[in-house]
Design a protein around this motif. Structure first.
Motif, PDB file in Angstrom:
ATOM      1  N   THR A   1      17.661 -32.945 -19.868  1.00 28.07           N
ATOM      2  CA  THR A   1      18.023 -31.790 -18.928  1.00 28.07           C
ATOM      3  C   THR A   1      15.740 -31.115 -19.519  1.00 28.07           C
TER       4      THR A   1
ATOM      5  N   LEU B   1      24.268 -30.353 -16.947  1.00 26.20           N
ATOM      6  CA  LEU B   1      25.093 -30.300 -17.740  1.00 26.20           C
ATOM      7  C   LEU B   1      26.214 -30.116 -16.978  1.00 26.20           C
TER       8      LEU B   1
ATOM      9  N   ARG C   1      29.464 -33.037 -17.493  1.00 27.23           N
ATOM     10  CA  ARG C   1      30.363 -32.559 -17.984  1.00 27.23           C
ATOM     11  C   ARG C   1      32.082 -32.870 -16.930  1.00 27.23           C
TER      12      ARG C   1
ATOM     13  N   VAL D   1      24.134 -29.075 -24.411  1.00 31.77           N
ATOM     14  CA  VAL D   1      24.527 -30.194 -24.004  1.00 31.77           C
ATOM     15  C   VAL D   1      25.103 -30.637 -24.674  1.00 31.77           C
TER      16      VAL D   1
END
Ligand code: ATP
Ligand code: MG
Length: 225
Positions: free
Chosen positions: A172, A184, A188, A207
């Motif tokens: 990121t 993110l 996830r 993160v």
């Protein structure tokens, strides 16, 4: 084969003894199968060096690295190539997508290179584009994507051959907060669905907060949080 990672007294030095850089210095570490680990620490502490070693892109100056029962530190080029092709997915900070291919083709590429016909790669690529929320962009070329979309495409591509281990070095780092947020969400999902072992280098507390464990490096050494 298990994809548990084991580092034993791993060091990576650069340069001659009188001006030696200790990029990694006697790091011992274990990461379990399907674990989600965040690697953190200040610039120059050895995070990318560690990722390159885990990716079989570099070899340690000393110590041993096992991925399952594969000894990376002593593997020959053939074994390393097979490891990188079959077991590993890598996402870099700067998305390395091919500009002459569209999103679907970029994601399919690892399987196409392995000789799978498009009729078989297409449904797999579409399933991953769905996972990363890129289905509406499947026909777009790279220059028609936002940074976050490029990165989500890169993640889909890194997952298409179902790697045992996904390495992401500041995935990121180049994105604004909206783009980073979408990336993110994807990471996830990957973690929640236990698709693979996930090792992410990040400066982002957000993160790191998603990870099951944080590992901090300082001056090439491990600092347990
Ligand atoms: N090829 C090389 N030759 C000499 N020194 C190197 C080489 N590659 C890295 N280093 C040094 O090793 C140390 C660790 O570098 P590394 O790239 O692993 O840091 P990093 O933690 O990823 O930093 P950043 O957060 O800035 O990406 C740095 O001091 C760097 O200058
Ligand atoms: Mg780095």
């Amino acid at each position: 084969m298990s994809s548990a990672i084991r580092l034993q007294h791993v060091s990576r030095h650069y340069g001659p003894p009188e001006s030696r850089v200790h990029a990694l210095d006697d790091v011992s570490l274990e990461i379990a199968d399907k674990e989600f680990v965040a690697i953190m620490g200040p610039s120059g502490c050895g995070k990318s060096t560690l990722m390159h070693l885990l990716g079989g892109l570099d070899t340690p100056s000393a110590g041993e690295i096992f991925i399952g029962d594969l000894p990376l530190h002593s593997a020959d080029e053939r074994a390393l190539t097979q490891y990188r092709r079959r077991d590993l997915g890598i996402v870099f900070q700067f998305f390395n997508l091919l500009p002459t291919m569209n999103v679907l083709e970029n994601v399919s590429l690892p399987l196409l290179l392995a000789g799978e016909p498009p009729s078989r790669t297409r449904p797999k690529a579409m399933a991953l584009l769905d996972l990363v929320g890129m289905t509406p962009r499947a026909g777009h070329f790279v220059h028609q994507l936002s940074g976050g979309e490029m990165q989500r495409t890169a993640i889909a591509r890194a997952l298409i051959h179902r790697p045992r281990l996904l390495l992401a070095d500041e995935p990121t780092g180049n994105l604004d907060s909206v783009g980073a947020g979408r990336v993110l969400d994807v990471l996830r999902q990957v973690a929640t669905q236990a698709l693979t072992t996930l090792v992410i280098v990040t400066h982002s507390e957000e993160v790191a907060g998603m990870a099951s464990r944080r590992i901090r490096l300082r001056d090439g050494r491990l600092e347990r949080a």
